[in-house]
Structure formats: C-alpha cells, structure tokens
Motif scaffolding. Structure first.
Motif, mmCIF file in Angstrom:
data_model
loop_
_atom_site.group_PDB
_atom_site.id
_atom_site.type_symbol
_atom_site.label_atom_id
_atom_site.label_comp_id
_atom_site.label_asym_id
_atom_site.label_seq_id
_atom_site.Cartn_x
_atom_site.Cartn_y
_atom_site.Cartn_z
ATOM 1 N N LEU A 26 0.837 -1.199 0.000
ATOM 2 C CA LEU A 26 0.000 0.000 0.000
ATOM 3 C C LEU A 26 0.871 1.248 0.000
ATOM 4 N N TYR A 27 1.991 1.181 0.681
ATOM 5 C CA TYR A 27 2.934 2.295 0.705
ATOM 6 C C TYR A 27 3.410 2.630 -0.709
ATOM 7 N N TRP A 28 3.681 1.598 -1.502
ATOM 8 C CA TRP A 28 4.219 1.788 -2.858
ATOM 9 C C TRP A 28 3.138 1.804 -3.939
ATOM 10 N N ALA A 29 1.890 1.681 -3.548
ATOM 11 C CA ALA A 29 0.796 1.583 -4.527
ATOM 12 C C ALA A 29 0.738 2.817 -5.419
ATOM 13 N N GLU A 30 0.118 2.636 -6.566
ATOM 14 C CA GLU A 30 -0.114 3.733 -7.497
ATOM 15 C C GLU A 30 -1.406 4.428 -7.080
ATOM 16 N N TYR A 31 -1.287 5.638 -6.623
ATOM 17 C CA TYR A 31 -2.411 6.385 -6.082
ATOM 18 C C TYR A 31 -3.069 7.276 -7.126
ATOM 19 N N ASP A 32 -2.875 6.975 -8.396
ATOM 20 C CA ASP A 32 -3.371 7.871 -9.428
ATOM 21 C C ASP A 32 -4.883 7.834 -9.596
ATOM 22 N N LYS A 33 -5.543 6.812 -9.087
ATOM 23 C CA LYS A 33 -7.003 6.735 -9.183
ATOM 24 C C LYS A 33 -7.582 6.727 -7.774
ATOM 25 N N GLU A 34 -8.574 7.559 -7.560
ATOM 26 C CA GLU A 34 -9.208 7.623 -6.244
ATOM 27 C C GLU A 34 -10.088 6.409 -6.016
#
Length: 149
Positions: A26-34
């Motif tokens: 989760l720390y490294w996840a791609e946060y580009d989509k809400e």
C-alpha cells in the motif's frame, strides 16, 4: 500495484504476515485513481483493525508514502490508532523514529492533545514497566520539541 487492488486484497485477508506485506505494498501503490467512498471506508476499517506494533509501524509509514497521497485519510487513521491503544502506538513510534517523527506533526497540526502533559502523566501513572515509561517520556519530549519549532 494499483491502490484499489491492494486495498481489496487487504480487506480479504486476516493473516498477519499477508496484512503486513499488503501494508508495505500500500505504501508503494499507485495512487493515481481515487477509491470510491465505500472502498475508502473499507480500507479505513481494515487499517483501524491493526493491533500489533508492526502493523502500527506500517500505518505510520503510510503517512509518508512517496506520492504524498491520501494524507488526510492517513492522518485520521493514525490519530484513531493512538486513541485505540496509545501504548502500542508509542511503542511503534519509538521503534521506527524516522516515520514516527513525521507523525508528531499530525498531532501538533490537528491540536490533538488539549494538555499533552496530563496525557503523558496519565500514561506514566498507568504503566509500571520502566521501558514503557521511557518510551512514553521520549514520545512526549519529542512532541513538545515539535510544538516549539
């Protein structure tokens, strides 16, 4: 991995090692989509169900994720974990000071403690273990230092 994928997996496991690995992911996840609101609520529930020092450390680390995403969300989770179990929280904080020091600003910026000295004293009074007492003292000493910078 995308945030949604990691959040979904985190919700479906109750195995301790898998939870820790997914929190790291989760720390490294791609946060580009809400995430949709209901999935944010599910992620909240999953993170707030943390019980171990290692899980508390993992959550504290999420606040400093590389994308700087969902900071308000992670701030609320962190404060809730403190409220849930301040001793485990402080133990995690002192175990991982690099992540923990960033967390102190959350407490300061949110005005979390009305009277941090009373909070400290109450925790000290309820704990006889010297190591735990030292960690409580350190946490509040650092907090006081952050508040005066």
């Amino acid at each position: 991995m995308e945030l949604k994928q990691v959040a979904d997996l985190l919700l479906t496991t109750d195995k301790y090692d898998e939870r820790l690995n997914l929190m790291e992911e989760l720390y490294w996840a791609e946060y580009d989509k809400e995430l949709p609101e209901n999935e944010i609520d599910d992620l909240w529930t999953s993170l707030i169900n943390s019980t171990s020092k290692e899980e508390f450390i993992a959550v504290q680390k999420l606040y400093s994720n590389p994308e700087g995403a969902m900071l308000d969300f992670y701030e609320r989770v962190i404060l809730s974990l403190y409220e849930k179990d301040p001793i485990v929280f402080i133990d995690a904080f002192t175990e991982s000071p690099d992540d923990g020091n960033n967390v102190l600003y959350i407490f300061r910026n949110r005005g979390f403690f009305e009277d941090f000295e009373s909070e400290r004293d109450a925790l000290l009074k309820s704990n006889e273990n010297n190591e735990t007492r030292d960690k409580i003292e350190l946490f509040f000493k650092l907090y006081d230092s952050v508040c005066h910078t």
